[in-house]
Design an enzyme around this catalytic site. Structure first.
Site, short mmCIF file in Angstrom:
data_model
loop_
_atom_site.label_atom_id
_atom_site.label_comp_id
_atom_site.label_asym_id
_atom_site.label_seq_id
_atom_site.Cartn_x
_atom_site.Cartn_y
_atom_site.Cartn_z
N PRO A 53 20.64 -34.15 23.92
CA PRO A 53 20.50 -35.59 23.63
C PRO A 53 20.95 -36.02 22.23
O PRO A 53 20.76 -37.15 21.83
CB PRO A 53 18.99 -35.81 23.81
N GLY A 91 20.48 -34.27 18.99
CA GLY A 91 19.75 -33.90 17.77
C GLY A 91 20.60 -33.23 16.72
O GLY A 91 20.56 -33.60 15.53
N LYS A 92 21.40 -32.25 17.11
CA LYS A 92 22.22 -31.51 16.14
C LYS A 92 23.32 -32.42 15.57
O LYS A 92 23.62 -32.38 14.38
CB LYS A 92 22.84 -30.28 16.80
N ASP A 117 34.47 -33.40 29.49
CA ASP A 117 34.12 -32.12 30.10
C ASP A 117 34.57 -31.00 29.16
O ASP A 117 35.75 -30.88 28.85
CB ASP A 117 34.84 -32.02 31.46
N CYS A 161 19.69 -21.51 23.50
CA CYS A 161 18.22 -21.42 23.38
C CYS A 161 17.69 -20.32 24.30
O CYS A 161 16.75 -20.51 25.06
CB CYS A 161 17.56 -22.76 23.68
#
Length: 451
Positions: A268, A270-271, A316, A387
């Protein structure tokens, strides 16, 4: 007159979405709680606790049910199976719920949902467990360590076996235990809008418990709030929900003034937002993702942040964008992965992931890398992160990339707090392990494109 709402009915609806319809647990739970916003905070907390707790402990609960029921879990009707699961969770893990209430409510719900003929079965199984809870037999830890760990920590056996092989018994046990610890919500202060001290005061004014996070001085851990969306400081864009592990990506990337940064799987966002903040109004960050929905999430967060040097784009990552070739000073490749490092946030990941799916993800990661590496300028930086804590998706992918394309690892010690530095960070990569480090399970590698 509206019919009274039964919390246990709501929980069963959420579990059906997650287990039978394969919705993600955090999405199913969030959507349901949004729908029932008018319920008392205590009731919403009960729904959350029983849903998340049942999922967390499901392998163990099923093991116990199989000991006390003639009909095994796999043969039960899905509704009855979930009803027994949530009831066993309340009986074994919730002192606030009397055993008799958990049992009686389950029998009532079975009858109400048209399973009158199974009332006796539900009642019999639950009362049997209540009477014999001290006599439950678990696998022997020394004789069958993988079975023991799998059942006691409700972790699929294939994951336990893999971690035992990679990390050994002691580390595996610590990691498994860590997924059951309440860790609060980690947030990153938007330092372009507010100081960390002012943010702390704003949050405490709303009755939120605030503690400093580990490793980074602009991160906080918050607890004792209803929903993130209801916090005024969040509505104003003063902070972003982001784990420390994810914040370290921007630290390791080390953006410089006027850098062009491409984040290929950004939602979403953040980075990307963190990197845009670090550029201090200069340069450009392109935050890309595959679907309009994901791009919409990024756009929403950009608007809240009030940053002007970042844009959201639909692209993409597997398809080469010719206009981007050798345009990026920094490329962020935080790629789709098994997610096995963040199971305390997304409990159901462990049930949805399989060895076959993980192999498919490794192939997808490589397909993306062989496309997007081309966006990095000569001398530029590629930061690869996931992650998860499985080597195939992490260091093995880095080695695969370096064998084929002009990249080499670069030490990341200079960007990390001292307690995170090690032989591998000196080489160029960091593997964070849940419970071992004060962060999610996460992998970060920094590679330089060589001529």
């Amino acid at each position: 007159m509206t019919k009274p709402i039964n919390s246990r009915d709501i929980i069963l609806g959420i579990l059906k979405e997650i287990i039978q319809e394969e919705e993600y647990s955090h999405i199913a739970l969030r959507n349901t709680l949004d729908k029932y916003q008018y319920l008392e905070k205590q009731e919403r907390a009960f729904i959350t606790r029983v849903t998340e707790g049942t999922l967390e402990e499901m392998i163990k609960i099923d093991y116990i049910l199989n000991q006390f029921s003639k009909v095994k879990v796999k043969k039960m009707k899905p509704f009855i199976c979930n009803l027994l699961r949530i009831s066993v969770y309340q009986i074994l893990y919730m002192d606030s719920v009397p055993d008799s209430a958990a049992c009686n409510e389950a029998v009532k719900i079975a009858a109400k949902r048209g399973f009158v003929n199974l009332k006796g079965f539900v009642n019999g199984v639950l009362r049997n467990i209540i009477r014999n809870r001290e006599n439950i037999i678990f696998p022997d830890e020394k004789a069958e360590p993988d079975d023991y760990l799998s059942i006691m920590y409700s972790m699929p056996k294939w994951i336990v076996e893999k971690w035992l092989k990679t990390y050994g018994l002691e580390k595996t046990k610590i990691m498994l235990q860590s997924f059951f610890h309440e860790k609060g919500t980690v947030i990153r202060c938007n330092t372009k809008r507010i100081s960390i001290e002012e943010l702390e005061k704003e949050l405490e004014k709303e009755g939120i418990v605030v503690k400093p996070a580990h490793y980074l001085n602009y991160a906080l851990v918050i607890s004792e709030f209803d929903t993130i969306g209801s916090i005024k400081a969040f509505q104003k864009g003063f902070f972003y929900v982001q784990d420390i592990s994810s914040m370290l990506v921007a630290e390791v990337a080390d953006p410089q003034k006027n850098n062009v940064i491409i984040d290929v799987c950004a939602a979403p966002g953040g980075k990307s937002l963190h990197l845009a903040e670090k550029l201090d109004g200069s340069g450009k960050v392109e935050a890309r993702d595959l679907t309009p929905y994901k791009v919409g999430l990024i756009q929403e967060n950009i608007e809240k942040s009030q940053l002007s040097n970042i844009i959201a784009l639909q692209q993409d990552a597997c398809t080469l964008d010719l206009d981007s070739v050798e345009q990026a000073d920094i490329l962020i490749a935080d790629l789709p992965c098994s997610g096995l490092g963040v199971m305390n946030q997304k409990t159901d990941i462990k049930y949805k992931m399989t060895p076959e799916k993980e192999k498919q993800l490794v192939n997808l990661q490589r397909k993306i890398l062989e496309t997007v590496y081309q966006y990095v300028k000569k001398g530029g930086t590629l930061v690869y992160s996931t992650c998860t804590i499985d080597e195939e998706e992490n260091i093995q992918n880095v080695k695969w990339l370096m064998e084929r394309y002009p990249f080499q690892l670069e030490s990341i010690d200079a960007y990390l707090p001292e307690e995170l530095r090690s032989d591998t960070t000196k080489e160029g990569y960091l593997q964070l392990l849940p419970g071992i480090h004060q962060a999610d399970g996460f992998f970060i590698a920094k590679l330089k494109r060589i001529d």
